[in-house]
Design an enzyme around this catalytic site. Structure first.
Site, PDB file in Angstrom:
ATOM      1  N   HIS A   1       9.216 -63.059  37.027  1.00 52.91           N
ATOM      2  CA  HIS A   1       8.755 -61.756  36.519  1.00 52.91           C
ATOM      3  C   HIS A   1       7.621 -61.217  37.382  1.00 52.91           C
ATOM      4  O   HIS A   1       6.848 -61.990  37.949  1.00 52.91           O
ATOM      5  CB  HIS A   1       8.288 -61.855  35.061  1.00 52.91           C
ATOM      6  CG  HIS A   1       8.280 -60.531  34.380  1.00 52.91           C
ATOM      7  ND1 HIS A   1       7.180 -59.701  34.392  1.00 52.91           N
ATOM      8  CD2 HIS A   1       9.253 -59.864  33.728  1.00 52.91           C
ATOM      9  CE1 HIS A   1       7.481 -58.582  33.750  1.00 52.91           C
ATOM     10  NE2 HIS A   1       8.731 -58.647  33.339  1.00 52.91           N
TER      11      HIS A   1
ATOM     12  N   ASP B   1      16.026 -61.824  30.287  1.00 48.88           N
ATOM     13  CA  ASP B   1      17.472 -61.726  30.504  1.00 48.88           C
ATOM     14  C   ASP B   1      18.217 -63.048  30.386  1.00 48.88           C
ATOM     15  O   ASP B   1      19.443 -63.064  30.412  1.00 48.88           O
ATOM     16  CB  ASP B   1      17.736 -61.104  31.876  1.00 48.88           C
ATOM     17  CG  ASP B   1      17.284 -59.663  31.901  1.00 48.88           C
ATOM     18  OD1 ASP B   1      17.547 -58.951  30.924  1.00 48.88           O
ATOM     19  OD2 ASP B   1      16.644 -59.257  32.881  1.00 48.88           O
TER      20      ASP B   1
ATOM     21  N   HIS C   1      16.402 -55.498  37.997  1.00 49.19           N
ATOM     22  CA  HIS C   1      15.790 -54.990  36.751  1.00 49.19           C
ATOM     23  C   HIS C   1      16.796 -55.272  35.628  1.00 49.19           C
ATOM     24  O   HIS C   1      17.189 -56.407  35.422  1.00 49.19           O
ATOM     25  CB  HIS C   1      15.470 -53.501  36.954  1.00 49.19           C
ATOM     26  CG  HIS C   1      14.565 -52.889  35.916  1.00 49.19           C
ATOM     27  ND1 HIS C   1      13.873 -53.596  34.980  1.00 49.19           N
ATOM     28  CD2 HIS C   1      14.251 -51.580  35.680  1.00 49.19           C
ATOM     29  CE1 HIS C   1      13.167 -52.784  34.214  1.00 49.19           C
ATOM     30  NE2 HIS C   1      13.383 -51.538  34.622  1.00 49.19           N
TER      31      HIS C   1
HETATM   32  N1  NMX Z   1      15.233 -66.595  42.078  1.00 45.44           N
HETATM   33  C1  NMX Z   1      15.096 -66.619  43.429  1.00 45.44           C
HETATM   34  N2  NMX Z   1      14.034 -66.099  44.090  1.00 45.44           N
HETATM   35  C2  NMX Z   1      13.053 -65.592  43.332  1.00 45.44           C
HETATM   36  C3  NMX Z   1      13.109 -65.563  41.930  1.00 45.44           C
HETATM   37  C4  NMX Z   1      14.261 -66.088  41.306  1.00 45.44           C
HETATM   38  N3  NMX Z   1      14.427 -66.071  39.978  1.00 45.44           N
HETATM   39  N4  NMX Z   1      11.978 -64.993  41.462  1.00 45.44           N
HETATM   40  C5  NMX Z   1      11.223 -64.658  42.533  1.00 45.44           C
HETATM   41  N5  NMX Z   1      11.886 -65.005  43.666  1.00 45.44           N
HETATM   42  C6  NMX Z   1      11.459 -64.748  45.059  1.00 45.44           C
HETATM   43  C7  NMX Z   1      11.405 -63.216  45.280  1.00 45.44           C
HETATM   44  O1  NMX Z   1      12.687 -62.703  45.628  1.00 45.44           O
HETATM   45  C8  NMX Z   1      10.408 -63.100  46.393  1.00 45.44           C
HETATM   46  O2  NMX Z   1      11.051 -63.428  47.603  1.00 45.44           O
HETATM   47  P1  NMX Z   1      10.661 -62.674  48.984  1.00 45.44           P
HETATM   48  O3  NMX Z   1       9.190 -62.984  49.188  1.00 45.44           O
HETATM   49  O4  NMX Z   1      11.566 -63.295  49.973  1.00 45.44           O
HETATM   50  O5  NMX Z   1      10.886 -61.204  48.752  1.00 45.44           O
HETATM   51  C9  NMX Z   1       9.422 -64.220  46.068  1.00 45.44           C
HETATM   52  O6  NMX Z   1      10.132 -65.164  45.223  1.00 45.44           O
HETATM   53  C10 NMX Z   1       8.176 -63.757  45.370  1.00 45.44           C
HETATM   54  O7  NMX Z   1       8.547 -62.995  44.237  1.00 45.44           O
HETATM   55  P2  NMX Z   1       7.581 -62.866  42.968  1.00 45.44           P
HETATM   56  O8  NMX Z   1       6.285 -62.313  43.430  1.00 45.44           O
HETATM   57  O9  NMX Z   1       7.542 -64.154  42.223  1.00 45.44           O
HETATM   58  O10 NMX Z   1       8.382 -61.834  42.049  1.00 45.44           O
HETATM   59  P3  NMX Z   1       8.559 -60.247  42.202  1.00 45.44           P
HETATM   60  O11 NMX Z   1       7.523 -59.598  41.363  1.00 45.44           O
HETATM   61  O12 NMX Z   1       8.701 -59.818  43.617  1.00 45.44           O
HETATM   62  O13 NMX Z   1      10.003 -60.063  41.521  1.00 45.44           O
HETATM   63  C11 NMX Z   1      11.713 -60.395  39.910  1.00 45.44           C
HETATM   64  C12 NMX Z   1      10.210 -60.236  40.150  1.00 45.44           C
HETATM   65  C13 NMX Z   1      11.979 -60.376  38.403  1.00 45.44           C
HETATM   66  C14 NMX Z   1      12.483 -59.221  40.557  1.00 45.44           C
HETATM   67  C15 NMX Z   1      12.178 -61.769  40.531  1.00 45.44           C
HETATM   68  O14 NMX Z   1      11.542 -62.820  39.843  1.00 45.44           O
HETATM   69  C16 NMX Z   1      13.686 -61.941  40.483  1.00 45.44           C
HETATM   70  O15 NMX Z   1      14.387 -61.483  41.390  1.00 45.44           O
HETATM   71  N6  NMX Z   1      14.221 -62.667  39.426  1.00 45.44           N
HETATM   72  C17 NMX Z   1      15.648 -62.851  39.293  1.00 45.44           C
HETATM   73  C18 NMX Z   1      16.284 -61.567  38.768  1.00 45.44           C
HETATM   74  C19 NMX Z   1      15.915 -61.319  37.321  1.00 45.44           C
HETATM   75  O16 NMX Z   1      16.058 -62.180  36.472  1.00 45.44           O
HETATM   76  N7  NMX Z   1      15.466 -60.089  37.042  1.00 45.44           N
HETATM   77  C20 NMX Z   1      15.132 -59.673  35.673  1.00 45.44           C
HETATM   78  C21 NMX Z   1      13.684 -59.297  35.482  1.00 45.44           C
HETATM   79  C22 NMX Z   1      13.392 -58.845  34.084  1.00 45.44           C
HETATM   80  N8  NMX Z   1      13.809 -57.451  33.839  1.00 45.44           N
HETATM   81  O17 NMX Z   1      14.188 -57.164  32.795  1.00 45.44           O
HETATM   82  O18 NMX Z   1      13.669 -56.556  34.683  1.00 45.44           O
HETATM   83  C1  MLT Z   2      11.172 -55.000  31.526  1.00 49.29           C
HETATM   84  O1  MLT Z   2      11.327 -55.327  30.348  1.00 49.29           O
HETATM   85  O2  MLT Z   2      11.153 -53.817  31.884  1.00 49.29           O
HETATM   86  C2  MLT Z   2      11.150 -56.083  32.558  1.00 49.29           C
HETATM   87  O3  MLT Z   2      10.651 -57.260  32.044  1.00 49.29           O
HETATM   88  C3  MLT Z   2      10.600 -55.684  33.897  1.00 49.29           C
HETATM   89  C4  MLT Z   2       9.140 -55.358  33.991  1.00 49.29           C
HETATM   90  O4  MLT Z   2       8.397 -55.365  33.021  1.00 49.29           O
HETATM   91  O5  MLT Z   2       8.708 -55.089  35.134  1.00 49.29           O
END
Ligand code: NMX
Ligand code: MLT
Length: 388
Positions: free
Chosen positions: A268, A323, A227
């Site tokens: 995301h 981010d 997050h």
């Molecule tokens: N790098 C590597 N793997 C990824 C990434 C990424 N940037 N994005 C998604 N995946 C993987 C994810 O871990 C998951 O793997 P598994 O099935 O083994 O658990 C798979 O792809 C499917 O994930 P999604 O459905 O595309 O995304 P989900 O909704 O589960 O997660 C995030 C969303 C934001 C947690 C994920 O995209 C992520 O880990 N991104 C990198 C971290 C990041 O930048 N987080 C900031 C988000 C914004 N914020 O402010 O919160």
């Molecule tokens: C946020 O701004 O809180 C992030 O993009 C994460 C989200 O919306 O799930």
């Protein structure tokens, strides 16, 4: 699910998915669409990015942009509330410096609550928003060993000016810093009702715990690397990449994926295109620091990483998220330690979470507020269709 589809029947496949896509309530402050990202009270975020944070606080609490008189009034109101009660400084001076800045932020908010709570949702939310610049400035100064002779808080200044004045960073370009922080705050204030920190804060508040307790819990949720702390990890990642050469950046991204590490700043839970909050920050960076080394690296990452991530069909959104760019901009402004970056996210989010808590606790259900959160969990192996 497609953009406009609302899930009306929960089936087994929706269980244990982190509530993904399951509607649980309504939100008056903002909504997020997969293609256009967040809108505050109906306004697409890109249209609001140049506003002052005080005006967006007004928008989130009043659901309309302020006119000139209302804008002056919210500034005055926040100034009147800004003085930090009690001896916050001495509490902060006794915290372990080894703790993460986000833990300090959470403790600082909790401490403010222990010093003064009105038990009125809106009063407490606005008081906390008004006190955040001082709390943030004190956290930086005390942790950096500059905790003596901190200038007293000039509450007639804007929120961002108060932080910059308290921080008093030698050799920093304070005008650039103010612009970068002001834009950062506006972009990060709110993101629909279901992002983890907001959801956590509202869930805690549903027990009628105080705004301060709810917000401290929300900050703990935000502190996780998937997050809010992704902005810290993202700049650490950029510093490790160390080159804006596309071939080298691509090799780096592939090596991270091969080592099972996330590519921070991409992906995301809801968005399916580049986050407009990232687009706005790239535009700001190209105006104020196009030659900054870190900015050049993230510009290359923005081109390379989505292509590489898109090779994996399970990744729903390979594009840049909020981010990716904020760390490079804060670094350029003179804030060079990435471990602090999520505290800015927390500072901003206090406004959106505060406004949503006020709505859920004192507006919904004709002012009675929502009941205590209590979702259902199914015993393992039990068939969903046979429950109740
Ligand atoms: N790098 C590597 N793997 C990824 C990434 C990424 N940037 N994005 C998604 N995946 C993987 C994810 O871990 C998951 O793997 P598994 O099935 O083994 O658990 C798979 O792809 C499917 O994930 P999604 O459905 O595309 O995304 P989900 O909704 O589960 O997660 C995030 C969303 C934001 C947690 C994920 O995209 C992520 O880990 N991104 C990198 C971290 C990041 O930048 N987080 C900031 C988000 C914004 N914020 O402010 O919160
Ligand atoms: C946020 O701004 O809180 C992030 O993009 C994460 C989200 O919306 O799930």
């Amino acid at each position: 699910m497609s953009k406009n589809e609302v899930l009306l029947e929960v089936t087994e496949k929706h269980l244990n998915t982190g509530l993904r896509g399951i509607p649980v309530g309504t939100c008056r402050t903002s909504f997020v669409t997969p293609s256009e990202g967040v809108h505050y009270c109906g306004y697409p975020i890109a249209e609001l990015a140049a506003f002052d944070p005080e005006d967006i606080v007004y928008l989130l609490f009043n659901k309309e942009l302020p006119n000139e008189e209302q804008s002056a009034a919210i500034r005055q109101d926040l100034s009147n509330r800004a003085a930090v009660p009690g001896d916050l400084e001495s509490v902060l001076k006794n915290l372990p410096k080894s703790g993460h800045p986000m833990d300090w932020l959470s403790v600082g908010i909790h401490t403010l609550g222990m010093m003064e709570t009105t038990n009125n949702w809106k009063e407490d939310a606005l008081n906390l928003i008004a006190r955040m610049p001082r709390l943030m400035g004190l956290i930086f100064r005390i942790r950096e060993g500059r905790g003596e002779n901190i200038p007293s808080d000039d509450t007639s200044l804007s929120m961002v000016e108060r932080f910059v004045q308290c921080l008093d960073l030698p050799n920093a370009d304070s005008e650039k810093m103010k612009k970068i922080i002001s834009t950062y705050l506006v972009l990060h204030m709110d993101h629909g009702g279901g992002n983890l920190s907001t959801f956590t804060g509202k869930a805690i508040a549903s027990s009628k715990a105080t705004v301060y307790s709810a917000m401290a819990g929300a900050m703990n949720a935000l502190s996780g690397p998937l997050h809010g702390r992704a902005n810290q990890s993202c700049l650490e990642f950029v510093l490790k990449v160390g080159t804006s050469d596309p071939a080298e950046v691509e090799a780096f991204v592939r090596a991270e994926l091969a080592a099972n590490r996330p590519i921070f700043g991409f992906g995301h839970a809801v968005l399916r295109s580049e986050d407009p909050r990232a687009t706005v920050q790239f535009e700001l960076g190209s105006q104020i620091c196009p030659e900054d080394e870190n900015f050049k690296i993230i510009t290359t990452l923005r081109e390379v990483a989505p292509r590489v991530l898109a090779e994996n069909p399970k990744i729903s959104n390979p594009n840049a998220n909020v981010d990716i760019a904020s760390g490079a901009l804060l670094h350029h402004a003179g804030l060079t330690d990435p471990t602090y970056y999520t505290t800015f996210f927390g500072w901003a989010r206090v406004s959106g979470i505060g406004a949503q808590i006020v709505d859920e606790r004192s507006v919904f259900r004709d002012g009675k507020g929502l009941p205590i959160y209590r979702p259902k969990y199914i015993a393992e192996g039990q068939n969903l269709r046979h429950v109740e």
